[in-house]
Design a protein around this motif. Sequence first.
Motif, PDB file in Angstrom:
ATOM      1  N   GLN A 295       0.797  -1.120   0.136  1.00 60.28           N
ATOM      2  CA  GLN A 295       0.137   0.056  -0.141  1.00 60.28           C
ATOM      3  C   GLN A 295       0.813   1.208   0.021  1.00 60.28           C
ATOM      4  N   LEU A 296       0.245   2.191  -0.417  1.00 62.41           N
ATOM      5  CA  LEU A 296       0.906   3.569  -0.693  1.00 62.41           C
ATOM      6  C   LEU A 296       0.551   4.590   0.361  1.00 62.41           C
ATOM      7  N   THR A 297       1.497   5.223   0.903  1.00 61.71           N
ATOM      8  CA  THR A 297       1.278   6.257   1.820  1.00 61.71           C
ATOM      9  C   THR A 297       2.257   7.772   1.482  1.00 61.71           C
ATOM     10  N   GLU A 298       1.633   8.753   1.303  1.00 63.13           N
ATOM     11  CA  GLU A 298       2.576   9.914   1.002  1.00 63.13           C
ATOM     12  C   GLU A 298       3.660  10.108   2.159  1.00 63.13           C
ATOM     13  N   ASP A 299       4.704  10.518   1.516  1.00 64.97           N
ATOM     14  CA  ASP A 299       6.054  10.294   2.180  1.00 64.97           C
ATOM     15  C   ASP A 299       5.932  11.951   3.102  1.00 64.97           C
ATOM     16  N   SER A 300       6.487  12.045   3.904  1.00 60.19           N
ATOM     17  CA  SER A 300       6.818  13.092   4.829  1.00 60.19           C
ATOM     18  C   SER A 300       7.452  14.072   4.317  1.00 60.19           C
ATOM     19  N   GLY A 301       7.200  15.306   3.995  1.00 55.53           N
ATOM     20  CA  GLY A 301       7.760  16.526   3.259  1.00 55.53           C
ATOM     21  C   GLY A 301       7.424  16.566   1.848  1.00 55.53           C
ATOM     22  N   SER A 302       6.631  15.733   1.384  1.00 49.33           N
ATOM     23  CA  SER A 302       6.290  15.733   0.090  1.00 49.33           C
ATOM     24  C   SER A 302       4.854  16.587  -0.050  1.00 49.33           C
ATOM     25  N   PRO A 303       4.789  17.185  -1.230  1.00 51.02           N
ATOM     26  CA  PRO A 303       5.469  17.181  -2.496  1.00 51.02           C
ATOM     27  C   PRO A 303       6.723  18.107  -2.440  1.00 51.02           C
ATOM     28  N   PHE A 304       7.697  17.805  -3.123  1.00 48.79           N
ATOM     29  CA  PHE A 304       8.840  18.486  -3.415  1.00 48.79           C
ATOM     30  C   PHE A 304       8.702  19.287  -4.600  1.00 48.79           C
ATOM     31  N   ILE A 305       8.642  20.668  -4.302  1.00 49.17           N
ATOM     32  CA  ILE A 305       8.219  21.778  -5.360  1.00 49.17           C
ATOM     33  C   ILE A 305       9.261  22.458  -5.729  1.00 49.17           C
ATOM     34  N   SER A 306      10.240  22.737  -4.814  1.00 51.32           N
ATOM     35  CA  SER A 306      11.360  23.750  -5.028  1.00 51.32           C
ATOM     36  C   SER A 306      12.128  23.166  -6.363  1.00 51.32           C
ATOM     37  N   GLY A 307      12.346  23.834  -7.590  1.00 53.56           N
ATOM     38  CA  GLY A 307      13.318  23.454  -8.317  1.00 53.56           C
ATOM     39  C   GLY A 307      12.822  22.142  -9.029  1.00 53.56           C
ATOM     40  N   THR A 308      11.537  21.872  -9.434  1.00 53.69           N
ATOM     41  CA  THR A 308      11.207  20.736 -10.089  1.00 53.69           C
ATOM     42  C   THR A 308      10.936  21.066 -11.361  1.00 53.69           C
ATOM     43  N   GLY A 309      10.943  22.422 -12.030  1.00 52.16           N
ATOM     44  CA  GLY A 309      10.637  22.690 -13.339  1.00 52.16           C
ATOM     45  C   GLY A 309       9.226  22.830 -13.573  1.00 52.16           C
ATOM     46  N   ALA A 310       9.022  23.298 -14.784  1.00 54.05           N
ATOM     47  CA  ALA A 310       7.515  23.694 -15.240  1.00 54.05           C
ATOM     48  C   ALA A 310       7.260  22.449 -16.245  1.00 54.05           C
ATOM     49  N   GLU A 311       5.961  21.787 -15.878  1.00 51.04           N
ATOM     50  CA  GLU A 311       5.307  20.983 -16.980  1.00 51.04           C
ATOM     51  C   GLU A 311       6.423  19.675 -17.214  1.00 51.04           C
ATOM     52  N   PRO A 312       6.997  19.136 -16.165  1.00 53.47           N
ATOM     53  CA  PRO A 312       7.569  17.771 -16.466  1.00 53.47           C
ATOM     54  C   PRO A 312       7.298  16.799 -17.290  1.00 53.47           C
ATOM     55  N   GLN A 313       7.806  16.053 -18.149  1.00 53.65           N
ATOM     56  CA  GLN A 313       7.533  15.233 -19.299  1.00 53.65           C
ATOM     57  C   GLN A 313       7.687  13.637 -18.893  1.00 53.65           C
ATOM     58  N   CYS A 314       8.814  13.603 -18.173  1.00 54.02           N
ATOM     59  CA  CYS A 314       9.427  12.339 -17.694  1.00 54.02           C
ATOM     60  C   CYS A 314       9.914  12.475 -16.340  1.00 54.02           C
ATOM     61  N   ILE A 315      10.356  11.453 -15.527  1.00 57.08           N
ATOM     62  CA  ILE A 315      10.799  11.487 -14.302  1.00 57.08           C
ATOM     63  C   ILE A 315      11.658  10.036 -14.248  1.00 57.08           C
ATOM     64  N   LEU A 316      13.026  10.205 -13.799  1.00 56.29           N
ATOM     65  CA  LEU A 316      13.848   8.805 -13.792  1.00 56.29           C
ATOM     66  C   LEU A 316      14.902   9.154 -12.788  1.00 56.29           C
ATOM     67  N   GLU A 317      15.590   8.000 -12.475  1.00 54.22           N
ATOM     68  CA  GLU A 317      16.560   7.876 -11.457  1.00 54.22           C
ATOM     69  C   GLU A 317      18.111   7.695 -12.236  1.00 54.22           C
ATOM     70  N   ASP A 318      18.998   8.300 -11.657  1.00 55.30           N
ATOM     71  CA  ASP A 318      20.148   7.885 -12.439  1.00 55.30           C
ATOM     72  C   ASP A 318      20.732   6.730 -12.061  1.00 55.30           C
ATOM     73  N   PRO A 319      21.799   6.096 -12.756  1.00 55.45           N
ATOM     74  CA  PRO A 319      22.183   4.797 -12.761  1.00 55.45           C
ATOM     75  C   PRO A 319      22.988   4.432 -11.389  1.00 55.45           C
ATOM     76  N   SER A 320      23.469   5.312 -10.579  1.00 54.40           N
ATOM     77  CA  SER A 320      23.933   5.225  -9.269  1.00 54.40           C
ATOM     78  C   SER A 320      23.081   5.205  -8.246  1.00 54.40           C
ATOM     79  N   ASP A 321      21.778   5.366  -8.545  1.00 56.52           N
ATOM     80  CA  ASP A 321      20.657   5.514  -7.472  1.00 56.52           C
ATOM     81  C   ASP A 321      20.596   6.642  -6.406  1.00 56.52           C
ATOM     82  N   GLN A 322      21.399   7.639  -6.959  1.00 59.37           N
ATOM     83  CA  GLN A 322      21.531   8.823  -5.988  1.00 59.37           C
ATOM     84  C   GLN A 322      20.626  10.005  -6.344  1.00 59.37           C
ATOM     85  N   TYR A 323      20.316  10.087  -7.835  1.00 58.16           N
ATOM     86  CA  TYR A 323      19.634  11.254  -8.008  1.00 58.16           C
ATOM     87  C   TYR A 323      18.296  10.863  -8.907  1.00 58.16           C
ATOM     88  N   ILE A 324      17.226  11.967  -8.648  1.00 58.60           N
ATOM     89  CA  ILE A 324      16.175  11.745  -9.458  1.00 58.60           C
ATOM     90  C   ILE A 324      16.014  13.052 -10.312  1.00 58.60           C
TER      91      ILE A 324
END
Length: 465
Positions: free
Chosen positions: A388-417
């Motif tokens: 089951q899904l539960t919204e994470d504490s501190g979410s949503p993350f708004i600052s610096g997310t850009g306008a109208e995102p088209q995709c979302i992904l994780e980097d190969p080292s699993d450090q960044y989104i």
Amino acid sequence: MKFRKFGKTVLTAALSSAIVFSLSSCVRSFTVGYLYVTGTVTSTPSGNGIITGFKINNDNGKLAQMDGFPLSSGGANPVRAVLLSGGNFVYVLNRGANSSGGSTCTASALCTTANIVEFAVGGNGILTPQNTFTTQGNNPFRLISDSSGAYLFALDAIAPGTTDPTSPSSSSNPNSYCQTYFGTASCGDVTVFSINSTTGRLTLVTNAQLTSSSGTQVTYFPVPASPIDFTMASGYLLTLSGAASSSPTVEATTAQTVYPYTYSSSTGQLAVSQSTVQSIYSTLNDANVPMGQGTAIIYASGKVYILDNEPTTTDAAPGQIIPFTVGTNGALDALVGGAVADDSTQTDPVQLMVESKGKFLYVANQEGYGISNGAGVVAYVIDPTSSQLTEDSGSPFISGTGAEPQCILEDPSDQYIYTANAGDSTVTGHVLDPNSGVLTSMQGSTGTFSLTGPATWCIVTGRTN
């Protein structure tokens, strides 16, 4: 042997320098992967699209644009890209332009210049165009591969008619397979290609179940009308389809549907696994409401997640994630707990992903309450027992997310989104806390990186040689 005072001083300094160098070399900066973003040049939407390539810095996630980029995508209006497992080939789906030069593709304004362009991935992440291919239907707009990189699948919005196969299916040019399978004169289709592991060249896989009036095998696999998205899930190819409700603020009267094909990993064939489509309903707040604004379907960590863009109002279900398990013959079984609401401050959820460890799910929203409010990424904790899904504490993350995102992904080292954004022509990045799922600002960087024009999709590879 005795050292003089000066000699001892020199030796001590040399040893100190060696220790410092040794320590610093353990934290040296290096490229952990390449990020590719497809997009358009704002002033010429009907001209060739572009691909921008970035190096990802391991230490801080900072992106540095690579030499030779942006380069042409090989066609107009690129909407999807696929990187094969192993990272040797990239395929870009260019949706093309309609007769007036626009990028909106409909049954009455076909985009006749659509293509799939193959690129070889070379040293330092350079992409070199190789071959161009076309799908068997009209207005292709989605592209995926199987997990082994042996087959590529394109989702066409409109299948050919059988009376006149050179034109799209319609009431005046019906498709007999659409009528047999779904009871409609027109439907969508999937084009399947096998992939040569050495050259990357694509070869059409014909439909072994259907034979045309001329005695040849049909070159596509029909799917329900008005396809939205598709995914590979536990031995099945699942399509999400159905016309959207008349507006995001009007409750749907007919539910959008999921249709499964059984997938053969040895031949690439898609076989009908059940005779009917499955209608999708929201169970949010105990309301059995037809889903009418589906935007995406993914398979991750053994679950299917459907993203629905319903309105955030007091009298209708808000944007939501509807989770399922895959059951008999590809049927979807609702997960205990049912649908989960998107954050109430966010609207227009467009894409979702599960990070590599399967602990957190992220939804990219294109807006807040309005266009003036920043788009946000909403994080959910996945319960390890019930899923089951539960919204994470501190979410949503708004600052610096850009306008109208088209995709979302994780980097190969699993450090960044990262998200790639159409509204402000940027890529934005955050540091991922693997324990809490919280996204924080990058160190030594604003986390915002410019593109030449609006983004349409993004892919990433860890192959850096």
